[in-house]
Scaffold this motif. Structure first.
Motif, PDB file in Angstrom:
ATOM      1  N   UNK A  64       0.538  -1.354   0.188  1.00 41.02           N
ATOM      2  CA  UNK A  64       0.114   0.321   0.195  1.00 41.02           C
ATOM      3  C   UNK A  64       0.957   1.282  -0.298  1.00 41.02           C
ATOM      4  N   UNK A  65       1.738   1.793   0.663  1.00 45.13           N
ATOM      5  CA  UNK A  65       2.745   1.900   1.055  1.00 45.13           C
ATOM      6  C   UNK A  65       3.836   2.767  -0.771  1.00 45.13           C
ATOM      7  N   UNK A  66       4.101   1.351  -0.463  1.00 45.56           N
ATOM      8  CA  UNK A  66       4.129   1.665  -2.403  1.00 45.56           C
ATOM      9  C   UNK A  66       3.228   2.226  -3.626  1.00 45.56           C
ATOM     10  N   UNK A  67       1.907   1.755  -4.012  1.00 45.66           N
ATOM     11  CA  UNK A  67       0.969   1.860  -4.176  1.00 45.66           C
ATOM     12  C   UNK A  67       0.690   3.301  -4.211  1.00 45.66           C
ATOM     13  N   UNK A  68       0.840   4.038  -2.805  1.00 45.91           N
ATOM     14  CA  UNK A  68       0.647   5.372  -3.318  1.00 45.91           C
ATOM     15  C   UNK A  68       1.532   6.260  -3.617  1.00 45.91           C
ATOM     16  N   UNK A  69       3.038   5.712  -3.464  1.00 42.85           N
ATOM     17  CA  UNK A  69       3.736   6.493  -3.667  1.00 42.85           C
ATOM     18  C   UNK A  69       4.598   7.299  -2.760  1.00 42.85           C
ATOM     19  N   UNK A  70       4.392   6.858  -0.885  1.00 43.65           N
ATOM     20  CA  UNK A  70       4.594   7.737  -0.087  1.00 43.65           C
ATOM     21  C   UNK A  70       6.562   7.784  -0.470  1.00 43.65           C
ATOM     22  N   UNK A  71       6.382   8.876   0.419  1.00 46.92           N
ATOM     23  CA  UNK A  71       7.428   9.681   0.684  1.00 46.92           C
ATOM     24  C   UNK A  71       7.813  10.507   1.984  1.00 46.92           C
ATOM     25  N   UNK A  72       8.625  10.866   2.454  1.00 44.32           N
ATOM     26  CA  UNK A  72       9.247  11.986   3.967  1.00 44.32           C
ATOM     27  C   UNK A  72       8.492  12.682   3.300  1.00 44.32           C
ATOM     28  N   UNK A  73       7.939  14.091   3.877  1.00 40.86           N
ATOM     29  CA  UNK A  73       6.913  15.421   3.216  1.00 40.86           C
ATOM     30  C   UNK A  73       6.699  15.145   2.030  1.00 40.86           C
ATOM     31  N   UNK A  74       5.859  14.264   1.848  1.00 39.84           N
ATOM     32  CA  UNK A  74       4.177  14.190   1.635  1.00 39.84           C
ATOM     33  C   UNK A  74       3.465  14.301   1.768  1.00 39.84           C
ATOM     34  N   UNK A  75       2.169  15.281   1.079  1.00 43.60           N
ATOM     35  CA  UNK A  75       1.270  15.976   1.874  1.00 43.60           C
ATOM     36  C   UNK A  75      -0.467  14.473   1.931  1.00 43.60           C
ATOM     37  N   UNK A  76      -0.354  14.033   3.210  1.00 37.83           N
ATOM     38  CA  UNK A  76      -1.281  12.966   2.892  1.00 37.83           C
ATOM     39  C   UNK A  76      -2.279  13.302   4.264  1.00 37.83           C
ATOM     40  N   UNK A  77      -3.740  12.609   4.088  1.00 36.55           N
ATOM     41  CA  UNK A  77      -3.825  12.516   5.131  1.00 36.55           C
ATOM     42  C   UNK A  77      -4.574  10.979   6.048  1.00 36.55           C
ATOM     43  N   UNK A  78      -3.962  11.099   7.425  1.00 37.45           N
ATOM     44  CA  UNK A  78      -4.058  10.167   8.219  1.00 37.45           C
ATOM     45  C   UNK A  78      -6.042  10.243   8.714  1.00 37.45           C
ATOM     46  N   UNK A  79      -6.522   9.368   8.128  1.00 35.84           N
ATOM     47  CA  UNK A  79      -7.878   8.918   8.761  1.00 35.84           C
ATOM     48  C   UNK A  79      -8.099   7.583   9.850  1.00 35.84           C
ATOM     49  N   UNK A  80      -9.267   8.476  10.008  1.00 39.17           N
ATOM     50  CA  UNK A  80      -9.223   7.389  11.614  1.00 39.17           C
ATOM     51  C   UNK A  80     -11.091   7.255  11.002  1.00 39.17           C
ATOM     52  N   UNK A  81     -11.458   5.731  10.586  1.00 38.89           N
ATOM     53  CA  UNK A  81     -12.752   5.518  11.012  1.00 38.89           C
ATOM     54  C   UNK A  81     -12.402   4.073  12.289  1.00 38.89           C
ATOM     55  N   UNK A  82     -13.252   5.036  13.237  1.00 40.06           N
ATOM     56  CA  UNK A  82     -13.199   3.712  14.292  1.00 40.06           C
ATOM     57  C   UNK A  82     -15.522   3.707  15.302  1.00 40.06           C
ATOM     58  N   UNK A  83     -15.393   2.855  15.498  1.00 39.62           N
ATOM     59  CA  UNK A  83     -16.962   3.027  16.431  1.00 39.62           C
ATOM     60  C   UNK A  83     -17.044   3.374  17.115  1.00 39.62           C
ATOM     61  N   UNK A  84     -16.017   3.512  18.222  1.00 39.69           N
ATOM     62  CA  UNK A  84     -15.374   4.411  19.606  1.00 39.69           C
ATOM     63  C   UNK A  84     -14.167   5.185  19.621  1.00 39.69           C
ATOM     64  N   UNK A  85     -14.724   6.003  19.901  1.00 41.31           N
ATOM     65  CA  UNK A  85     -13.474   7.042  20.423  1.00 41.31           C
ATOM     66  C   UNK A  85     -13.413   7.344  21.493  1.00 41.31           C
ATOM     67  N   UNK A  86     -11.748   7.755  22.401  1.00 45.23           N
ATOM     68  CA  UNK A  86     -12.832   7.758  23.533  1.00 45.23           C
ATOM     69  C   UNK A  86     -11.928   9.681  23.864  1.00 45.23           C
ATOM     70  N   UNK A  87     -12.884   9.786  25.061  1.00 43.04           N
ATOM     71  CA  UNK A  87     -12.182  10.885  25.131  1.00 43.04           C
ATOM     72  C   UNK A  87     -11.550  10.857  26.966  1.00 43.04           C
ATOM     73  N   UNK A  88     -10.152  11.592  27.544  1.00 44.19           N
ATOM     74  CA  UNK A  88      -9.778  11.485  28.490  1.00 44.19           C
ATOM     75  C   UNK A  88      -9.309  12.992  28.593  1.00 44.19           C
ATOM     76  N   UNK A  89      -9.398  12.952  30.335  1.00 48.20           N
ATOM     77  CA  UNK A  89      -8.867  14.067  30.954  1.00 48.20           C
ATOM     78  C   UNK A  89      -8.038  13.287  32.072  1.00 48.20           C
ATOM     79  N   UNK A  90      -6.707  14.466  32.989  1.00 48.88           N
ATOM     80  CA  UNK A  90      -6.239  13.961  33.325  1.00 48.88           C
ATOM     81  C   UNK A  90      -6.752  14.774  35.475  1.00 48.88           C
TER      82      UNK A  90
END
Length: 69
Positions: free
Chosen positions: A43-69
């Motif tokens: 997948x990394x090769x197919x996307x042509x990934x390299x340092x400095x390349x603009x990308x999106x980090x996509x988070x797909x999850x049914x649960x997203x937790x929130x925490x506080x100190x």
């Protein structure tokens, strides 16, 4: 790009470590804020990934937790 996931964080690749099977991709989404993903090497090769390349980090999850100190 159109995608159903609600959490798409735009950033750039800060580090890319490609192994035999997988690649670890570190995406800087804001100064000092990083998201790390492990994807397949092919997948990394197919996307042509390299340092400095603009990308999106996509988070797909049914649960997203929130925490506080």
């Amino acid at each position: 790009m159109e995608i159903s996931a609600r959490n798409a964080l735009k950033g750039s690749i800060k580090a890319l470590a490609v192994g035999t099977v997988n690649a670890e991709v570190t995406v800087e989404v804001a100064p000092g804020i990083e998201v790390v993903s492990v994807i397949t090497k092919s997948s990394a090769e197919k996307l042509g990934l390299a340092e400095g390349k603009a990308v999106y980090a996509v988070v797909k999850a049914s649960d997203v937790m929130i925490a506080v100190d």
